[in-house]
Motif scaffolding. Structure first.
Motif, PDB file in Angstrom:
ATOM      1  N   THR A  59       0.840  -1.200   0.000  1.00  0.00           N
ATOM      2  CA  THR A  59       0.000   0.000   0.000  1.00  0.00           C
ATOM      3  C   THR A  59       0.870   1.243   0.000  1.00  0.00           C
ATOM      4  OG1 THR A  59      -1.749  -1.143   1.210  1.00  0.00           O
ATOM      5  CG2 THR A  59      -1.812   1.260   1.215  1.00  0.00           C
ATOM      6  N   VAL A  60       0.567   2.172  -0.885  1.00  0.00           N
ATOM      7  CA  VAL A  60       1.264   3.464  -0.933  1.00  0.00           C
ATOM      8  C   VAL A  60       0.645   4.368   0.122  1.00  0.00           C
ATOM      9  CG1 VAL A  60       1.727   5.497  -2.341  1.00  0.00           C
ATOM     10  CG2 VAL A  60       1.855   3.217  -3.360  1.00  0.00           C
ATOM     11  N   PRO A  61       1.444   4.905   1.066  1.00  0.00           N
ATOM     12  CA  PRO A  61       0.874   5.616   2.221  1.00  0.00           C
ATOM     13  C   PRO A  61       0.687   7.114   2.023  1.00  0.00           C
ATOM     14  CG  PRO A  61       3.223   5.313   2.549  1.00  0.00           C
ATOM     15  CD  PRO A  61       2.903   4.714   1.197  1.00  0.00           C
ATOM     16  N   ASP A  62       1.140   7.667   0.895  1.00  0.00           N
ATOM     17  CA  ASP A  62       1.125   9.126   0.770  1.00  0.00           C
ATOM     18  C   ASP A  62       0.807   9.547  -0.659  1.00  0.00           C
ATOM     19  OD1 ASP A  62       3.503   8.559  -0.601  1.00  0.00           O
ATOM     20  OD2 ASP A  62       4.722   8.842   1.187  1.00  0.00           O
ATOM     21  N   ARG A  63       1.274  10.739  -1.029  1.00  0.00           N
ATOM     22  CA  ARG A  63       0.919  11.319  -2.318  1.00  0.00           C
ATOM     23  C   ARG A  63       2.177  11.614  -3.152  1.00  0.00           C
ATOM     24  NH1 ARG A  63      -0.603  13.100   1.839  1.00  0.00           N
ATOM     25  NH2 ARG A  63       0.779  14.901   1.731  1.00  0.00           N
TER      26      ARG A  63
ATOM     27  N   GLN B 211      -2.192  10.759  -5.615  1.00  0.00           N
ATOM     28  CA  GLN B 211      -2.803  11.996  -5.130  1.00  0.00           C
ATOM     29  C   GLN B 211      -4.051  11.667  -4.333  1.00  0.00           C
ATOM     30  OE1 GLN B 211      -2.332  15.011  -4.641  1.00  0.00           O
ATOM     31  NE2 GLN B 211      -1.487  16.150  -6.344  1.00  0.00           N
ATOM     32  N   GLU B 212      -4.397  12.581  -3.430  1.00  0.00           N
ATOM     33  CA  GLU B 212      -5.642  12.399  -2.673  1.00  0.00           C
ATOM     34  C   GLU B 212      -6.834  12.826  -3.518  1.00  0.00           C
ATOM     35  OE1 GLU B 212      -5.617  16.779  -2.169  1.00  0.00           O
ATOM     36  OE2 GLU B 212      -4.124  15.220  -2.536  1.00  0.00           O
ATOM     37  N   ARG B 213      -8.012  12.385  -3.124  1.00  0.00           N
ATOM     38  CA  ARG B 213      -9.248  12.822  -3.776  1.00  0.00           C
ATOM     39  C   ARG B 213     -10.170  13.446  -2.726  1.00  0.00           C
ATOM     40  NH1 ARG B 213     -10.583   8.033  -8.278  1.00  0.00           N
ATOM     41  NH2 ARG B 213      -8.650   8.289  -9.467  1.00  0.00           N
ATOM     42  N   ARG B 214     -11.167  12.706  -2.278  1.00  0.00           N
ATOM     43  CA  ARG B 214     -12.142  13.274  -1.335  1.00  0.00           C
ATOM     44  C   ARG B 214     -11.591  13.396   0.084  1.00  0.00           C
ATOM     45  NH1 ARG B 214     -17.568  13.417  -2.973  1.00  0.00           N
ATOM     46  NH2 ARG B 214     -17.938  12.516  -5.037  1.00  0.00           N
ATOM     47  N   ARG B 215     -10.639  12.543   0.436  1.00  0.00           N
ATOM     48  CA  ARG B 215     -10.102  12.537   1.797  1.00  0.00           C
ATOM     49  C   ARG B 215      -8.607  12.842   1.769  1.00  0.00           C
ATOM     50  NH1 ARG B 215     -13.080  10.804   5.894  1.00  0.00           N
ATOM     51  NH2 ARG B 215     -11.207  10.269   7.096  1.00  0.00           N
ATOM     52  N   LYS B 216      -8.159  13.567   2.813  1.00  0.00           N
ATOM     53  CA  LYS B 216      -6.755  13.935   2.901  1.00  0.00           C
ATOM     54  C   LYS B 216      -5.872  12.761   3.290  1.00  0.00           C
ATOM     55  CE  LYS B 216      -7.742  17.209   5.859  1.00  0.00           C
ATOM     56  NZ  LYS B 216      -7.567  18.311   6.818  1.00  0.00           N
ATOM     57  N   ASP B 217      -6.475  11.712   3.895  1.00  0.00           N
ATOM     58  CA  ASP B 217      -5.681  10.611   4.458  1.00  0.00           C
ATOM     59  C   ASP B 217      -5.675   9.368   3.567  1.00  0.00           C
ATOM     60  OD1 ASP B 217      -8.320   9.939   4.777  1.00  0.00           O
ATOM     61  OD2 ASP B 217      -8.219   9.583   6.934  1.00  0.00           O
TER      62      ASP B 217
ATOM     63  N   THR C  21       3.832  14.081   3.890  1.00  0.00           N
ATOM     64  CA  THR C  21       3.180  14.508   5.136  1.00  0.00           C
ATOM     65  C   THR C  21       1.880  13.746   5.358  1.00  0.00           C
ATOM     66  OG1 THR C  21       4.102  16.722   4.861  1.00  0.00           O
ATOM     67  CG2 THR C  21       2.248  16.474   6.394  1.00  0.00           C
ATOM     68  N   LYS C  22       1.706  13.211   6.533  1.00  0.00           N
ATOM     69  CA  LYS C  22       0.480  12.484   6.872  1.00  0.00           C
ATOM     70  C   LYS C  22      -0.595  13.485   7.298  1.00  0.00           C
ATOM     71  CE  LYS C  22       2.249   8.318   6.376  1.00  0.00           C
ATOM     72  NZ  LYS C  22       3.601   8.707   5.926  1.00  0.00           N
ATOM     73  N   HIS C  23      -1.794  13.293   6.809  1.00  0.00           N
ATOM     74  CA  HIS C  23      -2.915  14.173   7.138  1.00  0.00           C
ATOM     75  C   HIS C  23      -4.007  13.361   7.828  1.00  0.00           C
ATOM     76  CE1 HIS C  23      -1.805  17.840   4.830  1.00  0.00           C
ATOM     77  NE2 HIS C  23      -1.141  16.970   4.090  1.00  0.00           N
ATOM     78  N   ASP C  24      -4.582  13.948   8.846  1.00  0.00           N
ATOM     79  CA  ASP C  24      -5.768  13.359   9.461  1.00  0.00           C
ATOM     80  C   ASP C  24      -6.999  13.981   8.829  1.00  0.00           C
ATOM     81  OD1 ASP C  24      -4.296  11.773  11.232  1.00  0.00           O
ATOM     82  OD2 ASP C  24      -4.089  13.433  12.650  1.00  0.00           O
ATOM     83  N   ASP C  25      -8.069  13.215   8.803  1.00  0.00           N
ATOM     84  CA  ASP C  25      -9.317  13.732   8.255  1.00  0.00           C
ATOM     85  C   ASP C  25     -10.451  13.357   9.192  1.00  0.00           C
ATOM     86  OD1 ASP C  25     -11.054  15.002   6.530  1.00  0.00           O
ATOM     87  OD2 ASP C  25     -10.163  14.099   4.743  1.00  0.00           O
TER      88      ASP C  25
ATOM     89  N   THR D 227      -9.501  -0.186   0.513  1.00  0.00           N
ATOM     90  CA  THR D 227     -10.118   1.038   0.001  1.00  0.00           C
ATOM     91  C   THR D 227     -11.445   1.328   0.678  1.00  0.00           C
ATOM     92  OG1 THR D 227      -9.064   0.689  -2.152  1.00  0.00           O
ATOM     93  CG2 THR D 227     -10.922   2.216  -2.080  1.00  0.00           C
ATOM     94  N   LEU D 228     -12.360   0.356   0.678  1.00  0.00           N
ATOM     95  CA  LEU D 228     -13.727   0.614   1.154  1.00  0.00           C
ATOM     96  C   LEU D 228     -13.825   0.752   2.659  1.00  0.00           C
ATOM     97  CD1 LEU D 228     -15.812  -1.666  -1.239  1.00  0.00           C
ATOM     98  CD2 LEU D 228     -15.226   0.753  -1.467  1.00  0.00           C
ATOM     99  N   CYS D 229     -12.790   0.360   3.413  1.00  0.00           N
ATOM    100  CA  CYS D 229     -12.790   0.575   4.865  1.00  0.00           C
ATOM    101  C   CYS D 229     -12.219   1.939   5.237  1.00  0.00           C
ATOM    102  CB  CYS D 229     -11.999  -0.524   5.564  1.00  0.00           C
ATOM    103  SG  CYS D 229     -12.869  -2.110   5.620  1.00  0.00           S
ATOM    104  N   LYS D 230     -11.690   2.677   4.237  1.00  0.00           N
ATOM    105  CA  LYS D 230     -11.071   3.971   4.528  1.00  0.00           C
ATOM    106  C   LYS D 230     -11.614   5.104   3.662  1.00  0.00           C
ATOM    107  CE  LYS D 230      -6.668   1.715   5.687  1.00  0.00           C
ATOM    108  NZ  LYS D 230      -5.240   1.586   5.309  1.00  0.00           N
ATOM    109  N   TYR D 231     -12.388   4.740   2.659  1.00  0.00           N
ATOM    110  CA  TYR D 231     -12.805   5.751   1.681  1.00  0.00           C
ATOM    111  C   TYR D 231     -14.275   5.527   1.333  1.00  0.00           C
ATOM    112  CZ  TYR D 231     -12.240   8.941  -2.304  1.00  0.00           C
ATOM    113  OH  TYR D 231     -12.339  10.001  -3.167  1.00  0.00           O
TER     114      TYR D 231
END
Length: 805
Positions: free
Chosen positions: A254-258, A279-285, A395-399, A441-445
């Motif tokens: 799994t790729v953890p960032d952007r 890249q991120e889409r709807r969520r920053k994390d 950089t890790k982002h929380d959402d 994917t579906l457990c986080k997005y």
């Protein structure tokens, strides 16, 4: 050569009852639906017949034209000028004389299309017959005494290519010949009925049965691919979907960032690498694969981007379904996505990208392959590509929590990959890595923008491409049959293609990190930019659309001034300047001159019966600060003062220069000797102001014996915009009439002092209204209270000069 020729003593075997008769000259379309013909596996109920220049052609997909793909039989027609079509119906049972002559003919005859050809004198020239034997067909030819053109040639073509060409002597055709025109089609090739043939192009034994159906048995294994020369090569596949990489061995990472990462680096293709940027889409994390970079050695990059856009070293390419070669890479594009292929003598790499996922196939002998897709033991971070990674991408982002994310429901969905119809592929392609990617994917997005279906589609595509197994009707059974396509939907860097509402059309939505700068304050874009007398505001169209606001419905105070959207950035720009004010309102207070405008929606009376967004009212402004008080000591030590004032974002310069001549052409330099009671001229000038709206007023000037404007010894030269009535050497010109003022006086020294004399001036900006900016000075009393008092600065700043004797 397909078919063979036989001689008949007579055509009595093919006679029967005439059902219909059609006549024609030169060119016609004939209806044979009462006796359709199956020609090399394809059934037809129309025939297009033409007579031209000693050639007789009958085709099944339109009139004959050289070089055009068509199914045709071309024959020499002698001097024939007209013809008839007769459809004879008669059962010809298996075992008949026709079947004995054509052993591969396994079905009973149903009917015959008889086409007699005649010349202009109605003499018989030739007769051609097409017989319907179910999924098979026969061609019979007979010539008459009127045929004088020598041999009879019959050229059977499929898709415009000759598959059988036979030449008959007239001594043979005078009694009649008959041949089989049955066959099968498979992968663009044609096969003879009731035969089994090895085809090296597809590495398969192809059987063409009596029903015209071809089947192939490949000698390649399920994970191999035919090289087109009879040899098979290993197929390795890597799938990247959302942020998950399923490598050649089925391992999941799994790729953890952007950031950017190397996906593929095969040793067998030197200099070639495939990089993926996330890249991120709807969520920053949570991130998604956003684009692919094909590195082709030093200085050559092909970028596969969102919407199906492809660039070569930054220049967009125009692609279609026909493969084109660029720098040794074969590129093509269709509604499904973009495919890139690169080949060497031993290996071929195929890269497919549709904006949501990529599938990378490598065909050839086992080889060393680095990257997240390959056989490397390196970690994800070890494959990071710094030059493709934006600053801060790690950089890790929380959402915030999303109540719509249901992990249990997502797990049930992902487990569909172990149920029918996907079970047809489970033995060849392990579904577990794809289930893991799905759950990740579906457990986080949130399950939006067709994400659920894309996760299943990744497995179905792997089955088709690697295992050569088509998962039948999976889209219908999972209700994924109608998904919105983002092909040719080009979004900006801060946007992604998605759906505002489930089932809605695709549109460009704001990426989460970009939008997080604006959503908390309910703003739509960047602060006002004020420069070079222009005020400009840039709003993000994706932020406007979130609120249901169409940028085309917005305007400034002047309704003719509308926003313009940049095709690349999708930022909507509103601006005004001194040439096009767009209804700008100019106001003044003690410290600023303010230029204000408003972005607003159309008047409700002009938008139609209904509207679905709130009224928009966004004020923006630029301003000039009232100038600071400045000081300069002259000995005359300096002949001018030049200071740039930056306020808001509009800039202007305020300068003070001294001269010994009224035309200001003889500036006072540090070496210039000034005598007591010598007249000097001082100019206060501004640059960068809009003179049509703002004027400069010299409110007051005075001298002190110290650098401070508030020194103990003080002598006034200008008071409230007017010369000091007690000093008749002081004169003031152009005060309040433009963006500069000139005054003059005779030099002096403070009694009892031998130090420098410092000149200070207080300057104000004034909004022009007629002549209201000009101080009103009486001739007798030299000055009276000025109308400019409302512009006095409570905390004045000064510009100062000093001179020394």
């Amino acid at each position: 050569m397909f078919g063979f020729r036989l001689y008949l003593a007579a055509f009595s075997l093919l006679t029967g009852t005439a059902a219909t008769v059609q006549a024609f000259n030169n060119i016609t379309e004939m209806n044979i639906s009462s006796c359709p013909i199956t020609y090399f596996g394809q059934k037809y109920d129309k025939v297009y017949v033409s007579l031209d220049a000693n050639k007789f052609a009958f085709c099944f997909n339109g009139l004959y034209k050289p070089g055009i793909q068509n199914d045709c039989i071309l024959m020499s027609g002698g001097t024939a000028a007209r013809a008839d079509l007769e459809v004879l119906t008669r059962e010809i049972p298996t075992g008949s004389g026709v079947h004995q002559l054509l052993p591969n003919l396994k079905h009973a005859g149903k009917c015959v299309n008889v086409i007699p050809l005649k010349d202009n004198q109605e003499s018989d020239i030739e007769q051609v017959e097409l017989g319907n034997f179910g999924t098979q067909a026969i061609l019979a030819i007979k010539t008459y005494a009127g045929y004088t053109s020598g041999d009879v040639e019959a050229d059977s073509q499929v898709d415009g290519q000759t598959v059988s060409k036979q030449t008959f002597k007239t001594s043979e055709t005078i009694t009649g010949v008959i041949t089989d025109v049955s066959g099968c089609r498979l992968s663009g090739a044609v096969y003879k009925t009731n035969t089994t043939t090895y085809d090296a192009k597809i590495c398969s034994n192809v059987t063409c049965d009596v029903s015209g159906v071809a089947s192939a048995v490949s000698k390649c294994g399920p994970m191999e691919r035919c090289q087109g020369d009879g040899s098979c090569a290993m197929i390795e596949m890597c799938t990247v979907v959302s942020s998950t990489v399923i490598d050649f061995t089925g391992k999941v990472q799994t790729v953890p960032d952007r950031c950017g990462y190397t996906l593929l680096s095969p040793a067998s293709i030197p200099g070639f690498k495939v990089h993926g940027v996330f890249q991120e889409r709807r969520r920053k994390d949570f991130s998604f694969l956003d684009r692919l970079i094909l590195q082709l050695g030093a200085g050559v990059q092909i970028s596969l981007e969102q919407g199906g856009r492809v660039k070569l070293n930054g220049q967009a390419l125009t692609l279609n379904a026909t493969a084109q070669m660029f720098k040794g890479v074969e590129l093509s594009k269709d509604q499904a996505g973009v495919t890139a292929k690169i080949s060497t003598a031993t290996h071929m790499v195929s890269v497919f990208f549709d904006g949501d996922k990529t599938q990378i196939q490598m065909t050839g002998p086992k080889a060393v392959v680095q990257g997240l897709c390959g056989h490397s033991s390196r970690t994800v971070s070890g494959e990071n590509v710094a030059e493709l990674s934006a600053s801060g991408c790690e950089t890790k982002h929380d959402d915030t929590a999303d109540s719509t994310i249901d992990c249990n429901s997502g797990t049930e969905w992902c487990n569909l990959l172990k149920q029918a119809p996907f079970t047809a592929c489970n033995k060849l392609i392990n579904p577990e890595p794809f289930i893991t990617a799905c759950n990740n994917t579906l457990c986080k997005y949130p399950a939006l923008d067709g994400v659920k279906c894309q996760l299943l589609k990744a497995y179905a595509m792997a089955c088709k491409q690697q295992g050569n197994v088509k998962v039948e009707d999976w889209g219908t059974k999972t209700r994924c049959f109608s998904q919105p396509s983002c092909q040719d939907k080009f979004c900006s860097d801060h946007e992604f293609c998605g759906q505002k509402h489930s089932g809605g059309p695709p549109r460009c939505l704001c990426r989460a990190i970009f939008a997080s700068k604006y959503r908390p304050t309910s703003s739509y874009g960047e602060p006002t930019v004020c420069a070079h007398k222009v005020a400009e505001v840039n709003l993000a169209n994706c932020l406007l659309e979130e609120q249901g606001i169409q940028y085309t419905a917005l305007h400034l105070n002047d309704q003719a001034c509308k926003g313009k959207m940049d095709d690349k950035t999708h930022m909507v720009k509103f601006n005004f300047d001194n040439g096009k004010t767009c209804g700008t309102v100019v106001k003044a207070n003690d410290t600023r001159i303010i230029y204000k405008n408003t972005i607003m929606t159309q008047n409700i009376s002009t938008v139609g019966l209904i509207y679905r967004h709130d009224r928009v009212h966004i004020d923006f402004s630029c301003y000039y600060n009232q100038p600071d008080i400045k000081s300069l000591a002259i000995k005359l030590k300096h002949s001018s003062v030049d200071r740039q004032i930056t306020s808001g974002a509009w800039k202007y310069n305020l300068t003070m220069k001294a001269s010994i001549s009224a035309d200001l052409m003889n500036p006072i330099m540090s070496s210039t000797e000034i005598n007591l009671n010598e007249r000097i001229w001082v100019e206060l000038n501004t640059e960068g102001l809009d003179e049509s709206i703002v004027h400069v007023v010299t409110d007051s000037c005075w001298a002190t014996s110290q650098p401070s404007p508030s020194g103990n010894l003080k002598y006034d030269l200008i008071i409230k915009g007017c010369p000091n009535p007690s000093d008749d050497t002081v004169e003031v010109d152009n005060n309040g009439m433009g963006t500069h003022t000139v005054f003059s006086f005779n030099t002096f020294q403070f009694t009892g002092e031998t130090s420098d004399v410092y000149l200070h001036c207080k300057v104000q900006l004034c909004v022009k209204k007629g002549n209201d900016c000009v101080p009103r000075c009486s001739q007798a009393g030299r000055w009276r209270r000025s109308a400019m008092s409302s512009y006095e600065d409570e905390n004045p700043a000064f510009i100062t000069m000093a001179w020394t004797y």
